[in-house]
Design a protein around this motif. Structure first.
Motif, PDB file in Angstrom:
ATOM      1  N   ALA A  90       7.175  -6.259  17.308  1.00  0.00           N
ATOM      2  CA  ALA A  90       7.395  -7.335  16.503  1.00  0.00           C
ATOM      3  C   ALA A  90       6.503  -7.151  15.298  1.00  0.00           C
ATOM      4  N   TRP A  91       5.279  -6.969  15.347  1.00  0.00           N
ATOM      5  CA  TRP A  91       4.229  -6.987  14.296  1.00  0.00           C
ATOM      6  C   TRP A  91       4.262  -5.585  13.814  1.00  0.00           C
ATOM      7  N   ALA A  92       4.670  -4.590  14.141  1.00  0.00           N
ATOM      8  CA  ALA A  92       4.939  -3.162  13.540  1.00  0.00           C
ATOM      9  C   ALA A  92       6.232  -3.160  12.814  1.00  0.00           C
ATOM     10  N   VAL A  93       7.165  -4.007  13.016  1.00  0.00           N
ATOM     11  CA  VAL A  93       8.433  -4.122  12.284  1.00  0.00           C
ATOM     12  C   VAL A  93       8.110  -5.158  10.986  1.00  0.00           C
ATOM     13  N   ALA A  94       7.275  -6.275  11.237  1.00  0.00           N
ATOM     14  CA  ALA A  94       7.251  -7.184  10.215  1.00  0.00           C
ATOM     15  C   ALA A  94       6.158  -6.567   9.389  1.00  0.00           C
ATOM     16  N   SER A  95       5.141  -5.624   9.628  1.00  0.00           N
ATOM     17  CA  SER A  95       4.002  -4.911   8.975  1.00  0.00           C
ATOM     18  C   SER A  95       4.932  -4.072   7.927  1.00  0.00           C
ATOM     19  N   ALA A  96       5.770  -3.295   8.363  1.00  0.00           N
ATOM     20  CA  ALA A  96       6.564  -2.358   7.830  1.00  0.00           C
ATOM     21  C   ALA A  96       7.382  -2.880   6.476  1.00  0.00           C
ATOM     22  N   ALA A  97       7.924  -3.951   7.031  1.00  0.00           N
ATOM     23  CA  ALA A  97       8.962  -4.632   6.066  1.00  0.00           C
ATOM     24  C   ALA A  97       8.397  -5.692   4.971  1.00  0.00           C
ATOM     25  N   TYR A  98       7.013  -6.315   5.305  1.00  0.00           N
ATOM     26  CA  TYR A  98       6.406  -7.209   4.477  1.00  0.00           C
ATOM     27  C   TYR A  98       6.283  -6.527   3.070  1.00  0.00           C
ATOM     28  N   PRO A  99       5.828  -5.300   2.747  1.00  0.00           N
ATOM     29  CA  PRO A  99       5.220  -4.825   1.400  1.00  0.00           C
ATOM     30  C   PRO A  99       6.674  -4.983   0.545  1.00  0.00           C
ATOM     31  N   GLY A 100       7.852  -4.709   1.090  1.00  0.00           N
ATOM     32  CA  GLY A 100       8.885  -5.104   0.275  1.00  0.00           C
ATOM     33  C   GLY A 100       9.103  -6.254  -0.128  1.00  0.00           C
ATOM     34  N   PHE A 101       9.011  -7.257   0.989  1.00  0.00           N
ATOM     35  CA  PHE A 101       9.230  -8.809   0.378  1.00  0.00           C
ATOM     36  C   PHE A 101       7.881  -9.231  -0.707  1.00  0.00           C
TER      37      PHE A 101
END
Length: 178
Positions: A90-101
């Motif tokens: 979950a942290w890997a997915v969130a960390s990858a998505a967060y810069p776009g947010f």
């Protein structure tokens, strides 16, 4: 004085919602029976919930409430969420998505030299503050239960699609959350 040719189908109008972090505003929403939403930490929002509930009780029986057609108004928190089979995933997915947010969320502020938004764009800080749910189903269930109890809310508005999450990642989060 603008004529409206298309009218809403739902009668009366759909339930109203009000988002705030201000105690006085929460009390106004409670007096009017308007559903309430908070964005910040659960502990901070508790003062708004208490003011809301006090004003709601004091206004019981008023027939002129703006949201009077709603018998049991909701009081909730909005959260971004990523659920995966494990906390690490979950942290890997969130960390990858967060810069776009962050790029979308703060683009105009940063473009105009306003750096005040920096604290709100740190994934770890936001998760630590409780404004994001990231983890396995068991971890997320614990976070939801703690915040429900801490803030005394009866509703969560969960954002499963944000930043650079793919539709498949968002759908998987929904499935695991369910």
């Amino acid at each position: 004085d603008v004529p409206v040719q298309v009218h809403g189908h739902q009668r009366p109008y759909p339930p109203l919602w009000y988002a705030t972090t201000m105690v006085d505003s929460a009390a106004w929403a409670g007096a009017e029976g308007i559903n309430l939403m908070g964005l910040g930490p659960a502990g901070d929002f508790r003062a708004c919930v208490d003011a809301y509930r006090d004003a709601e009780a004091a206004a019981a029986g008023r027939t002129d409430r703006l949201n009077g057609h709603v018998a049991d108004p909701r009081v909730g928190l909005q959260r971004q969420i990523v659920v995966a089979p494990t906390d690490d995933e979950a942290w890997a997915v969130a960390s990858a998505a967060y810069p776009g947010f962050v790029h979308n969320y703060s683009h105009l502020w940063l473009h105009h030299g306003d750096e005040r938004t920096a604290a709100r764009t740190d994934l770890g800080r936001n998760h630590a503050a409780g404004t994001m749910f990231i983890g396995s189903p068991a971890t997320v269930r614990g976070l939801v239960e703690r915040q429900r109890d801490e803030a005394q809310v009866n509703y969560f508005a969960l954002s499963f699609a944000w930043g650079d999450l793919t539709p498949e990642q968002s759908r998987r989060s929904v499935e695991l959350f369910a």
